[in-house]
Structures are given as C-alpha cells and as structure tokens.
Scaffold this motif. Structure first.
Motif, PDB file in Angstrom:
ATOM      1  N   ILE A 150       0.858  -1.176   0.000  1.00 63.58           N
ATOM      2  CA  ILE A 150       0.000   0.000   0.000  1.00 63.58           C
ATOM      3  C   ILE A 150       0.896   1.228   0.000  1.00 63.58           C
ATOM      4  O   ILE A 150       1.807   1.335   0.827  1.00 63.58           O
ATOM      5  N   ASP A 151       0.637   2.136  -0.916  1.00 60.42           N
ATOM      6  CA  ASP A 151       1.322   3.426  -0.956  1.00 60.42           C
ATOM      7  C   ASP A 151       0.293   4.521  -0.757  1.00 60.42           C
ATOM      8  O   ASP A 151      -0.760   4.512  -1.403  1.00 60.42           O
ATOM      9  N   CYS A 152       0.570   5.455   0.147  1.00 59.69           N
ATOM     10  CA  CYS A 152      -0.326   6.587   0.391  1.00 59.69           C
ATOM     11  C   CYS A 152       0.323   7.863  -0.102  1.00 59.69           C
ATOM     12  O   CYS A 152       1.504   8.092   0.150  1.00 59.69           O
ATOM     13  N   LEU A 153      -0.437   8.682  -0.781  1.00 59.03           N
ATOM     14  CA  LEU A 153       0.031   9.981  -1.222  1.00 59.03           C
ATOM     15  C   LEU A 153      -0.656  11.040  -0.367  1.00 59.03           C
ATOM     16  O   LEU A 153      -1.885  11.095  -0.311  1.00 59.03           O
ATOM     17  N   ILE A 154       0.164  11.845   0.289  1.00 57.84           N
ATOM     18  CA  ILE A 154      -0.347  12.861   1.199  1.00 57.84           C
ATOM     19  C   ILE A 154      -0.187  14.226   0.532  1.00 57.84           C
ATOM     20  O   ILE A 154       0.860  14.537  -0.040  1.00 57.84           O
ATOM     21  N   LYS A 155      -1.220  15.049   0.619  1.00 59.19           N
ATOM     22  CA  LYS A 155      -1.195  16.390   0.045  1.00 59.19           C
ATOM     23  C   LYS A 155      -1.726  17.351   1.097  1.00 59.19           C
ATOM     24  O   LYS A 155      -2.846  17.162   1.592  1.00 59.19           O
ATOM     25  N   GLN A 156      -0.931  18.329   1.464  1.00 63.25           N
ATOM     26  CA  GLN A 156      -1.293  19.312   2.483  1.00 63.25           C
ATOM     27  C   GLN A 156      -1.763  18.637   3.779  1.00 63.25           C
ATOM     28  O   GLN A 156      -2.790  18.960   4.349  1.00 63.25           O
ATOM     29  N   LYS A 157      -0.984  17.626   4.207  1.00 63.14           N
ATOM     30  CA  LYS A 157      -1.208  16.889   5.448  1.00 63.14           C
ATOM     31  C   LYS A 157      -2.501  16.081   5.473  1.00 63.14           C
ATOM     32  O   LYS A 157      -2.989  15.713   6.532  1.00 63.14           O
ATOM     33  N   LYS A 158      -3.047  15.816   4.291  1.00 58.48           N
ATOM     34  CA  LYS A 158      -4.251  14.989   4.198  1.00 58.48           C
ATOM     35  C   LYS A 158      -4.014  13.916   3.152  1.00 58.48           C
ATOM     36  O   LYS A 158      -3.349  14.147   2.148  1.00 58.48           O
ATOM     37  N   ILE A 159      -4.590  12.733   3.390  1.00 63.28           N
ATOM     38  CA  ILE A 159      -4.443  11.655   2.424  1.00 63.28           C
ATOM     39  C   ILE A 159      -5.196  12.032   1.151  1.00 63.28           C
ATOM     40  O   ILE A 159      -6.309  12.531   1.201  1.00 63.28           O
ATOM     41  N   ASN A 160      -4.536  11.822   0.009  1.00 60.02           N
ATOM     42  CA  ASN A 160      -5.112  12.174  -1.283  1.00 60.02           C
ATOM     43  C   ASN A 160      -5.447  10.928  -2.095  1.00 60.02           C
ATOM     44  O   ASN A 160      -6.539  10.806  -2.632  1.00 60.02           O
ATOM     45  N   HIS A 161      -4.490  10.013  -2.190  1.00 59.14           N
ATOM     46  CA  HIS A 161      -4.655   8.759  -2.926  1.00 59.14           C
ATOM     47  C   HIS A 161      -4.038   7.627  -2.113  1.00 59.14           C
ATOM     48  O   HIS A 161      -3.113   7.844  -1.348  1.00 59.14           O
ATOM     49  N   MET A 162      -4.541   6.430  -2.355  1.00 57.29           N
ATOM     50  CA  MET A 162      -3.934   5.236  -1.798  1.00 57.29           C
ATOM     51  C   MET A 162      -3.851   4.212  -2.931  1.00 57.29           C
ATOM     52  O   MET A 162      -4.848   3.929  -3.589  1.00 57.29           O
ATOM     53  N   LEU A 163      -2.651   3.702  -3.167  1.00 58.84           N
ATOM     54  CA  LEU A 163      -2.439   2.706  -4.217  1.00 58.84           C
ATOM     55  C   LEU A 163      -2.314   1.340  -3.563  1.00 58.84           C
ATOM     56  O   LEU A 163      -1.477   1.141  -2.683  1.00 58.84           O
ATOM     57  N   LEU A 164      -3.147   0.403  -4.010  1.00 57.46           N
ATOM     58  CA  LEU A 164      -3.130  -0.953  -3.468  1.00 57.46           C
ATOM     59  C   LEU A 164      -2.786  -1.901  -4.602  1.00 57.46           C
ATOM     60  O   LEU A 164      -3.497  -1.965  -5.598  1.00 57.46           O
ATOM     61  N   ARG A 165      -1.691  -2.615  -4.455  1.00 55.79           N
ATOM     62  CA  ARG A 165      -1.253  -3.536  -5.488  1.00 55.79           C
ATOM     63  C   ARG A 165      -0.280  -4.532  -4.904  1.00 55.79           C
ATOM     64  O   ARG A 165       0.288  -4.263  -3.855  1.00 55.79           O
ATOM     65  N   PRO A 166      -0.006  -5.600  -5.466  1.00 57.53           N
ATOM     66  CA  PRO A 166      -0.728  -6.250  -6.563  1.00 57.53           C
ATOM     67  C   PRO A 166      -1.849  -7.113  -6.021  1.00 57.53           C
ATOM     68  O   PRO A 166      -1.791  -7.599  -4.899  1.00 57.53           O
ATOM     69  N   ASN A 167      -2.867  -7.299  -6.803  1.00 51.79           N
ATOM     70  CA  ASN A 167      -4.008  -8.173  -6.518  1.00 51.79           C
ATOM     71  C   ASN A 167      -4.661  -7.932  -5.157  1.00 51.79           C
ATOM     72  O   ASN A 167      -4.844  -8.862  -4.377  1.00 51.79           O
ATOM     73  N   PRO A 168      -5.058  -6.683  -4.874  1.00 53.02           N
ATOM     74  CA  PRO A 168      -5.719  -6.409  -3.592  1.00 53.02           C
ATOM     75  C   PRO A 168      -7.153  -6.929  -3.569  1.00 53.02           C
ATOM     76  O   PRO A 168      -7.768  -7.164  -4.608  1.00 53.02           O
ATOM     77  N   MET A 169      -7.671  -7.110  -2.353  1.00 57.40           N
ATOM     78  CA  MET A 169      -9.043  -7.561  -2.168  1.00 57.40           C
ATOM     79  C   MET A 169      -9.672  -6.749  -1.042  1.00 57.40           C
ATOM     80  O   MET A 169      -9.044  -6.532  -0.004  1.00 57.40           O
TER      81      MET A 169
END
Length: 138
Positions: free
Chosen positions: A1-20
């Motif tokens: 899981i990778d989280c992208l934070i923008k202005q101290k708030k979560i913006n996107h979360m990438l879930l890979r490979p084959n998340p459920m």
C-alpha cells in the motif's frame, strides 16, 4: 500500500498487486471485490472513490430491500475488466461495472460453499486493526 499525502491529508492510496476488499455481512457471508490494482481517492481524509483496474471481480449478498428483515435472496458474482466504487459518508453508495460485465446470481438456498469466496479470500481477522493506533509500527 502506498499513500500519497497532500497538504497533510491523504489524497490517494495505491493498493497492489491483486488487492481484495472484504466486508463481513454476518458469520457466514462476506461481500468481496478484487482486481489487479486499486486506487482509492480521498477528499478531506474521507474515502470518495476506488478504481479497480484489471480483472475486476465481486461477490455481493443480495437482500430483499422491500422486506423489513432484509432477507437474503441470493449471491451475485460479477466479473469485468474495470470497476469503480463510489462512497458517501465513508459508506459504499454504488458500484459501476465497466467493460462488458458478466454477472450471475445464485438463489441463496442453492449457494455452494466454494461459491461464497473469491480466489485468494483470507479473512485474517486477528490481524485487523481495531483502532487507528493499530496501524502504526513502533
């Protein structure tokens, strides 16, 4: 899981490979969604949408929404290339199946045990965080 934070708030979360994604309905039933990759989008730290890219599959328990008891009437299995989940107030509001979805609904009384779970299903209840402090390593 990778989280992208923008202005101290979560913006996107990438879930890979084959998340459920698994949601427990009761002691026997689980709603499930999986795919090759997922991207979760947030607004003001609240989940807003999840895009599932590649080999999208879902299992949902179908309930009779017209009865007061929400009696279970079936199990729906759908597969498609991509799908999108839309949320309102951190609750799933709708699912949009894209690119020629194939769907089958089995009457609840006819469901076989092996039809209840997507391949790779593992509930792992003991490993699940109980509160936000459980997700941080010391």
């Amino acid at each position: 899981i990778d989280c992208l934070i923008k202005q101290k708030k979560i913006n996107h979360m990438l879930l890979r490979p084959n998340p459920m994604i698994i949601s427990k309905e009761d002691s026997l039933n689980y709603n499930q969604i999986k795919g090759k990759n997922m991207i979760a989008y947030f607004e003001e730290n609240n989940i807003n949408r999840i895009d599932i890219k590649g080999n999208g599959q879902s299992i949902f328990i179908v309930e009779d929404e017209e009865s007061e008891s929400n009696k279970k009437i079936g199990l729906n299995y759908t597969e498609c290339t991509n799908l999108k989940l839309y949320f309102k107030n951190n609750q799933l509001e709708s699912v949009n199946y894209e690119t020629q979805p194939k769907s089958t609904t089995t009457p609840y009384s006819n469901i076989k045990e092996e039809e209840r779970y997507l391949k790779g299903f593992n509930w792992r209840e003991k490993e699940q965080p109980k509160n936000k402090n459980d997700i941080f390593n010391e």
